[in-house]
Design a protein around this motif. Structure first.
Motif, mmCIF file in Angstrom:
data_model
loop_
_atom_site.group_PDB
_atom_site.id
_atom_site.type_symbol
_atom_site.label_atom_id
_atom_site.label_comp_id
_atom_site.label_asym_id
_atom_site.label_seq_id
_atom_site.Cartn_x
_atom_site.Cartn_y
_atom_site.Cartn_z
ATOM 1 N N HIS A 156 0.860 -1.176 0.000
ATOM 2 C CA HIS A 156 0.000 0.000 0.000
ATOM 3 C C HIS A 156 0.897 1.226 0.000
ATOM 4 O O HIS A 156 1.891 1.282 0.711
ATOM 5 N N HIS A 157 0.543 2.186 -0.834
ATOM 6 C CA HIS A 157 1.327 3.417 -0.903
ATOM 7 C C HIS A 157 0.696 4.461 0.001
ATOM 8 O O HIS A 157 -0.511 4.685 -0.025
ATOM 9 N N SER A 158 1.530 5.098 0.771
ATOM 10 C CA SER A 158 1.041 6.153 1.648
ATOM 11 C C SER A 158 1.259 7.500 0.981
ATOM 12 O O SER A 158 1.921 7.610 -0.058
ATOM 13 N N ALA A 159 0.721 8.518 1.569
ATOM 14 C CA ALA A 159 0.910 9.883 1.061
ATOM 15 C C ALA A 159 2.393 10.241 1.110
ATOM 16 O O ALA A 159 2.893 10.944 0.224
ATOM 17 N N GLU A 160 3.110 9.742 2.133
ATOM 18 C CA GLU A 160 4.550 9.999 2.223
ATOM 19 C C GLU A 160 5.291 9.350 1.060
ATOM 20 O O GLU A 160 6.216 9.931 0.499
ATOM 21 N N ASP A 161 4.884 8.118 0.713
ATOM 22 C CA ASP A 161 5.499 7.441 -0.439
ATOM 23 C C ASP A 161 5.267 8.228 -1.713
ATOM 24 O O ASP A 161 6.177 8.417 -2.522
ATOM 25 N N ASP A 162 4.036 8.702 -1.902
ATOM 26 C CA ASP A 162 3.708 9.472 -3.095
ATOM 27 C C ASP A 162 4.520 10.762 -3.149
ATOM 28 O O ASP A 162 5.010 11.162 -4.215
#
Length: 153
Positions: A5-11
């Motif tokens: 799962h991608h988080s906002a931090e990853d994005d």
């Protein structure tokens, strides 16, 4: 199987990486055009030559032109480039010698053609400067076309 799962931090981190790649280290200007030029040869059955030069390739990126030697199989192509104002003269020698066809392609300027003499020597004058390739159409035992790497002269 675990899904990621991608988080906002990853994005946000991926956006920063994209910015670094796209804005701070973009591809060199003209790379796409030079690549398209290098592969746009009508005679697709060609052999690619490699080059050799004792000193750094000063003539390849805006330095003083000089002598460049290309090799492929049993063929050696040696060219000497002399600037004549905004144009250049290309003196070349082919080994093995023979009356082989020679074409010098310059991006955005078309091509110039000649035939080497029986000693393998050829000369082309008033060749435009720019992204350049040389094609040699061998007429020996096995007819073939040899193409040099693209150089900027």
């Amino acid at each position: 199987m675990k899904t990621q799962h991608h988080s906002a931090e990853d994005d946000a981190m991926m956006a920063m990486v994209a910015h670094l790649v796209d804005d701070l280290d973009p591809p060199p200007l003209g790379l796409i055009e030079r690549t398209q030029f290098a592969i746009a040869i009508d005679d697709i059955d060609v052999e690619a030559a490699r080059w050799s030069r004792e000193r750094p390739l000063a003539g390849v990126r805006g330095g003083a032109p000089g002598t460049i030697t290309f090799f492929v199989g049993d063929l050696t192509v040696m060219v000497n480039v002399t600037r004549t104002g905004e144009r250049q003269r290309i003196d070349g020698w082919l080994v093995p010698a023979g009356e082989h066809g020679v074409e010098v392609r310059v991006a955005d300027h078309g091509s110039a053609q000649t035939t080497a003499d029986e000693g393998g020597r050829f000369v082309l004058t008033e060749v435009p400067r720019g992204t350049t390739q040389i094609l040699v159409r061998m007429k020996a035992d096995r007819p073939r076309t040899v193409v040099t790497p693209t150089v900027v002269l």
